[in-house]
Enzyme design. Structure first.
Site, PDB file in Angstrom:
ATOM      1  N   GLU A 173       0.830  -1.217   0.000  1.00 14.90           N
ATOM      2  CA  GLU A 173       0.000   0.000   0.000  1.00 14.90           C
ATOM      3  C   GLU A 173       0.860   1.260   0.000  1.00 14.90           C
ATOM      4  OE1 GLU A 173      -3.153   0.794  -0.216  1.00 14.90           O
ATOM      5  OE2 GLU A 173      -4.072  -1.188  -0.301  1.00 14.90           O
ATOM      6  N   GLU A 214       2.096   1.658  -3.566  1.00 19.42           N
ATOM      7  CA  GLU A 214       1.027   2.052  -4.487  1.00 19.42           C
ATOM      8  C   GLU A 214       0.651   3.522  -4.322  1.00 19.42           C
ATOM      9  OE1 GLU A 214      -1.287  -2.282  -4.783  1.00 19.42           O
ATOM     10  OE2 GLU A 214      -2.347  -0.525  -3.995  1.00 19.42           O
ATOM     11  N   GLU A 215       0.610   3.992  -3.081  1.00 17.26           N
ATOM     12  CA  GLU A 215       0.130   5.357  -2.844  1.00 17.26           C
ATOM     13  C   GLU A 215       1.212   6.403  -3.031  1.00 17.26           C
ATOM     14  OE1 GLU A 215      -1.994   5.740   0.833  1.00 17.26           O
ATOM     15  OE2 GLU A 215      -3.552   4.346   0.213  1.00 17.26           O
TER      16      GLU A 215
END
Lengths: 181, 181
Positions: free
Chosen positions: B59, B62-63
């Site tokens: 995560e 991805e962010e």
């Protein structure tokens, strides 16, 4: 990649390690219908909407008749493709509880036997599970040096959604910090 | 009372607190589409079968484009009837990560902004959440006094089922104990 929320992927099991600090004994059970009769802390699956600590207190009482109160979280396990979870995952939380009664009334449907066992014996025996042994070692360390060294205390806080609360577990922070919100 | 296993009741969310120990700065983001633009650690829902630490690393990347590695679990939150979980419950695990890269490449679909922020600033600001503030305080305490005081390190152990493993998180035990199994 979808931006929609995923579905529920985990069941949450709990175990209650009920420690009598005066005697250094902890409540352990042997489950029925298991191939290896290992001593474990009483426990089971939490119900939908039930807090970890409440589930541990309930399961201890159902299996052994012993009443207890929640003190802290001790450990969390994650296991995927769990045999009892229909291909889903399992989170298993071991809680430290304080006994409010000591008389054992065994639930014969779930347990083969139950007893108050010395922590050192439980930490040493082969007839237990790795998680239970670590629980015994954490409790021994807490009994000797203070439970603040092993506990993950509960803090209940207001959620963003009005009227709702959540439960947060982590190592205690030193007092006096900017923790007010 | 049924003896059958319950269904899955929880989704598991993760947050990755990526701390640059040299500068004392941690990676924070502001989500898109939230009413209050609070600084938070990047994170999101774990996928079925994905470990907490792996989900946090994924995560974060991805962010923000930042690569990181898992160090330990810091906190666990339980919230019932979660708005994003269709009436089910939510477990939210905050992990301590170590950065392997520092350049931020924002995912514009998920994040409004991202930056490396000083821990003291994050612990003080009103523009954050209670869980993020506690994460900042835990990281500050770890940076000053040693992460062993705040970490819940990961131990991977063999499950009862042949070939399977599980992940266990708890306070580190003193070395030399009877922990081998």
């Amino acid at each position: 990649e979808s931006m929609l929320p995923a579905f529920a992927t985990h069941q949450v099991g709990v175990a209650g390690a009920v420690l009598d600090e005066a005697s250094g004994k902890v409540l352990v059970v042997q489950d029925k219908n298991k191939t290896k009769n290992a001593w474990k802390f009483p426990g089971g699956l939490s119900n939908l909407g039930e807090n970890i600590g409440d589930a541990a207190v309930r399961e201890v009482c159902e299996e052994t008749g012993v009443r207890a109160e929640f003190r802290s979280l001790l450990s969390v396990r994650q296991q995927h493709d769990h045999p009892g979870a229909f291909g889903m995952s399992d989170l298993y939380a071991t809680c430290r509880l304080r006994p409010l009664s000591f008389r054992i009334t065994l639930c014969p449907r779930e347990c083969l036997r139950a007893e108050w066992m010395g922590l050192e014996e439980l930490a040493r025996t082969d007839a237990t599970t790795p998680i239970t042994r670590r629980g015994a070692l954490l409790l021994l360390h807490g009994l000797r040096h203070g439970f603040q060294h092993v506990d993950l205390p509960l803090e209940e806080l207001p959620a963003v959604q009005p009227g709702r609360r959540y439960q947060l577990y982590h190592r205690a922070l030193p007092a006096g910090g900017p923790q007010n919100d």
